[in-house]
Design an enzyme around this catalytic site. Structure first.
Site, short mmCIF file in Angstrom:
data_model
loop_
_atom_site.label_atom_id
_atom_site.label_comp_id
_atom_site.label_asym_id
_atom_site.label_seq_id
_atom_site.Cartn_x
_atom_site.Cartn_y
_atom_site.Cartn_z
N GLY A 47 0.63 -1.30 0.14
CA GLY A 47 0.52 -0.11 0.25
C GLY A 47 0.46 1.19 0.25
O GLY A 47 1.89 0.93 0.81
N GLN A 52 2.93 10.37 1.64
CA GLN A 52 4.25 9.34 1.76
C GLN A 52 5.21 10.20 0.81
O GLN A 52 6.29 9.75 0.92
CB GLN A 52 4.39 7.72 1.45
CG GLN A 52 3.72 7.41 3.31
CD GLN A 52 3.68 5.53 2.43
OE1 GLN A 52 3.19 4.95 2.18
NE2 GLN A 52 4.76 4.86 3.11
N CYS A 100 6.48 -0.51 6.33
CA CYS A 100 6.29 0.58 5.59
C CYS A 100 7.43 0.77 4.77
O CYS A 100 8.76 1.49 5.04
CB CYS A 100 6.24 2.04 6.34
SG CYS A 100 5.44 2.91 6.10
N LEU A 101 7.17 1.01 3.45
CA LEU A 101 7.80 1.92 2.87
C LEU A 101 8.52 3.02 2.60
O LEU A 101 10.17 3.12 2.71
CB LEU A 101 7.24 2.28 1.02
CG LEU A 101 6.92 0.90 0.46
CD1 LEU A 101 6.43 1.28 -0.34
CD2 LEU A 101 7.85 -0.55 0.69
N HIS A 142 -3.92 0.75 8.09
CA HIS A 142 -1.97 1.03 8.34
C HIS A 142 -1.97 2.52 7.65
O HIS A 142 -1.85 3.74 7.42
CB HIS A 142 -0.93 0.21 8.09
CG HIS A 142 0.34 0.48 7.68
ND1 HIS A 142 1.74 0.03 8.39
CD2 HIS A 142 0.90 1.05 6.46
CE1 HIS A 142 2.72 0.44 7.50
NE2 HIS A 142 2.36 1.49 7.10
N GLU A 143 -2.68 1.80 6.17
CA GLU A 143 -2.66 3.55 5.67
C GLU A 143 -3.37 4.86 5.89
O GLU A 143 -2.71 5.61 5.47
CB GLU A 143 -3.48 2.82 3.75
CG GLU A 143 -2.66 1.83 3.46
CD GLU A 143 -0.88 1.69 3.12
OE1 GLU A 143 0.10 3.21 3.12
OE2 GLU A 143 -0.30 1.03 3.83
N HIS A 146 -1.45 7.36 7.80
CA HIS A 146 -0.76 8.13 7.15
C HIS A 146 -1.14 9.15 7.24
O HIS A 146 -0.81 10.11 6.92
CB HIS A 146 0.15 7.12 5.79
CG HIS A 146 1.20 6.14 5.89
ND1 HIS A 146 2.38 6.57 6.41
CD2 HIS A 146 1.27 4.97 5.89
CE1 HIS A 146 3.35 5.73 6.75
NE2 HIS A 146 2.41 4.29 5.55
NI NI Z 1 3.06 2.72 5.82
#
Ligand code: NI
Length: 171
Positions: A47, A52, A100-101, A142-143, A146
């Site tokens: 995701g 981000q 997480c990226l 999670h997304e 953000h």
């Molecule tokens: Ni993330």
């Protein structure tokens, strides 16, 4: 089309609340979504949230058939979710590993609601309303975190369950 740079933990932009999207199905929005898809795929992500890549927009994408970063996880349908609202269905939480990226190389165990309802809109302004559980519910929580300026390490309750992916999950 472009692969965008992903902001990393420590960047104060990742701690800000994102603004709602006001207009759907515009050329600009569709371009951003295309770039997010390319960026997520190039990084094998499950995701990606607009903050981000440095955009204050309540926009997340997620989903995969099979993900190398999460080999055990069940399939999650590819979804573009705008201006989301999450409601827990029940109090039950479960622990699961997340990455997480924006937090490259690390993994941590995070408690999340097991079942949730989420609502929002797709890129055309069409309403989305789903009851989900398990990894699908985890990815959405999670997304959407953000969009509130929350990164998963801020949700870890037991920091002994936080470390480097290649150490915790050796090949
Ligand atoms: Ni993330």
């Amino acid at each position: 089309m472009a692969i965008r740079e992903i902001l990393k933990m420590g960047d104060p932009f990742l701690l800000k609340k994102a603004d709602p999207v006001k207009q759907f199905n515009t050329a600009e929005l569709n371009q951003i979504i295309q770039d997010m898809i390319e960026t997520m795929e190039a990084n094998d992500g499950a995701g990606l949230a607009a903050p981000q890549i440095g955009l204050s927009m309540q926009l997340v994408i997620f989903g995969f058939q099979k993900n190398e970063r999460y080999p055990e996880a069940e399939t999650v349908p590819f979804t573009i979710l705008i201006n989301p609202k999450i409601k827990p269905l029940g109090d039950e939480k479960e622990n699961g590993w997340e990455g997480c990226l924006s937090v490259p190389g690390l993994r941590g165990v995070v408690p999340r609601y097991k079942k949730i309802n989420y609502q929002g809109y797709d890129q055309f302004g069409k309403k989305i309303n789903r009851d989900v559980e398990g990894f699908h519910a985890r990815v959405v929580q999670h997304e959407c975190d953000h969009l509130l300026g929350i990164l998963y390490p801020m949700r870890i309750e037991d920091l002994s369950m936080f470390g480097f992916h290649d150490v915790i999950f050796p090949e």
